[in-house]
Design a protein around this motif. Structure first.
Motif, PDB file in Angstrom:
ATOM      1  N   ALA A 163       0.836  -1.202   0.000  1.00 60.13           N
ATOM      2  CA  ALA A 163       0.000   0.000   0.000  1.00 60.13           C
ATOM      3  C   ALA A 163       0.871   1.253   0.000  1.00 60.13           C
ATOM      4  O   ALA A 163       0.578   2.236  -0.681  1.00 60.13           O
ATOM      5  CB  ALA A 163      -0.924   0.007   1.207  1.00 60.13           C
ATOM      6  N   ILE A 164       1.983   1.201   0.772  1.00 57.48           N
ATOM      7  CA  ILE A 164       2.908   2.330   0.808  1.00 57.48           C
ATOM      8  C   ILE A 164       3.505   2.569  -0.569  1.00 57.48           C
ATOM      9  O   ILE A 164       3.699   3.717  -0.990  1.00 57.48           O
ATOM     10  CB  ILE A 164       4.017   2.074   1.847  1.00 57.48           C
ATOM     11  N   ASN A 165       3.750   1.514  -1.284  1.00 61.64           N
ATOM     12  CA  ASN A 165       4.319   1.617  -2.639  1.00 61.64           C
ATOM     13  C   ASN A 165       3.265   1.938  -3.703  1.00 61.64           C
ATOM     14  O   ASN A 165       3.566   2.046  -4.885  1.00 61.64           O
ATOM     15  CB  ASN A 165       5.026   0.324  -3.020  1.00 61.64           C
ATOM     16  N   GLY A 166       2.004   2.045  -3.296  1.00 63.62           N
ATOM     17  CA  GLY A 166       0.938   2.438  -4.238  1.00 63.62           C
ATOM     18  C   GLY A 166       0.282   1.281  -4.976  1.00 63.62           C
ATOM     19  O   GLY A 166      -0.490   1.486  -5.915  1.00 63.62           O
ATOM     20  N   ILE A 167       0.586   0.061  -4.529  1.00 61.62           N
ATOM     21  CA  ILE A 167      -0.049  -1.107  -5.179  1.00 61.62           C
ATOM     22  C   ILE A 167      -0.664  -1.987  -4.084  1.00 61.62           C
ATOM     23  O   ILE A 167      -0.145  -3.066  -3.768  1.00 61.62           O
ATOM     24  CB  ILE A 167       0.948  -1.907  -6.028  1.00 61.62           C
ATOM     25  N   PRO A 168      -1.721  -1.507  -3.463  1.00 60.43           N
ATOM     26  CA  PRO A 168      -2.309  -2.242  -2.322  1.00 60.43           C
ATOM     27  C   PRO A 168      -2.835  -3.617  -2.710  1.00 60.43           C
ATOM     28  O   PRO A 168      -3.236  -3.859  -3.856  1.00 60.43           O
ATOM     29  CB  PRO A 168      -3.439  -1.325  -1.872  1.00 60.43           C
ATOM     30  N   SER A 169      -2.832  -4.512  -1.748  1.00 61.61           N
ATOM     31  CA  SER A 169      -3.369  -5.858  -1.951  1.00 61.61           C
ATOM     32  C   SER A 169      -4.893  -5.773  -1.887  1.00 61.61           C
ATOM     33  O   SER A 169      -5.454  -5.089  -1.033  1.00 61.61           O
ATOM     34  CB  SER A 169      -2.850  -6.785  -0.856  1.00 61.61           C
ATOM     35  N   LYS A 170      -5.541  -6.562  -2.769  1.00 61.78           N
ATOM     36  CA  LYS A 170      -7.006  -6.502  -2.845  1.00 61.78           C
ATOM     37  C   LYS A 170      -7.595  -7.907  -3.025  1.00 61.78           C
ATOM     38  O   LYS A 170      -6.934  -8.842  -3.466  1.00 61.78           O
ATOM     39  CB  LYS A 170      -7.444  -5.638  -4.036  1.00 61.78           C
ATOM     40  N   GLY A 171      -8.869  -7.993  -2.677  1.00 61.29           N
ATOM     41  CA  GLY A 171      -9.614  -9.203  -2.961  1.00 61.29           C
ATOM     42  C   GLY A 171      -9.563 -10.255  -1.883  1.00 61.29           C
ATOM     43  O   GLY A 171      -9.006 -10.062  -0.809  1.00 61.29           O
TER      44      GLY A 171
END
Length: 240
Positions: free
Chosen positions: A183-191
């Protein structure tokens, strides 16, 4: 019979063409034999009454008496003039040749022609098999994902998927992690199995929706990633 009387009889007798030929042929055998034969022929022929050939023919066809003879006598005495049909002619006339053989009804013939003959080589239309329907809930998503994984050769079990889903998202397909390093890197985990977009794009399974938070697409992509890194989703017991 004296010779003079025989000559007198010959003068009055008019032999037929057949008798003339026979008499000439027998002359070489002796005059006495020829005269005796001629006398016999005269006697047998003179026994038949003289009749008119045309009347005999007409009478035979009408079935009436002719010159004092009944039809049966006339037929027997003068068979050549009665006009009686031969055996072959009678056989042919026993059938009614004026009637043409019956033809098939045009409508029936057209109907028969329109029907194609049965043929085992005829291409049959494939029977459409409807896909099994899965419930739109966590159980249905896992079961549908397992069917796709089996078809694609991706290992994993119901329990392995269910355990990791509950730990990662509590079964919420729209869950988003907004605090870890991703999330800090701008690609949060989802699903359901908390997959980042780059991982989803790399391990997306064809045949599923191309959307990160789609429940089935998210599960199969995560199981595919786990199979390549850990051997199976069943081997994952913590964050991955």
């Amino acid at each position: 019979m004296p010779a003079r009387t025989q000559l007198s009889a010959l003068r009055t007798f008019r032999p037929s063409k057949r008798l003339k030929v026979s008499a000439v042929a027998l002359t070489a055998a002796g005059a006495t034999t020829a005269l005796a034969l001629a006398g016999t022929a005269t006697q047998s022929t003179s026994a038949l009454p003289a009749i008119d050939v045309a009347k005999v023919t007409a009478g035979s066809q009408a079935g009436t008496k002719v010159e004092g003879l009944t039809q049966g006598v006339a037929d027997k005495a003068y068979p050549a003039y009665v006009g009686k049909p031969t055996a072959a002619a009678a056989k042919n006339t026993s059938r009614d040749l004026t009637k043409a053989p019956a033809k098939a009804k045009p409508a029936a013939a057209a109907e028969h022609k329109a029907k194609p003959a049965a043929n085992r080589s005829t291409v049959r239309k494939p029977v459409a098999v409807s896909a099994p329907k899965y419930a739109d809930n966590l159980d249905g998503w896992i079961r549908e994902s397992l069917a796709i994984m089996k078809a694609k050769g991706i290992p994993g079990s119901y329990s392995g998927l269910h355990r990791n889903i509950i730990r990662e998202s509590s079964g919420n397909p729209n869950a988003v992690n907004d605090w870890d390093i991703n999330a800090i890197n701008g690609i949060p985990s989802k699903g359901l199995l908390q997959v980042i977009q780059p991982t989803f794009d790399t391990y997306h399974v064809a045949g599923t929706a191309n959307h990160l938070t789609d429940p089935v697409a998210n599960i199969t992509a995560a199981a595919n990633y786990a199979a390549h890194r850990y051997g199976s989703i069943d081997n994952v017991n913590s964050a991955y």
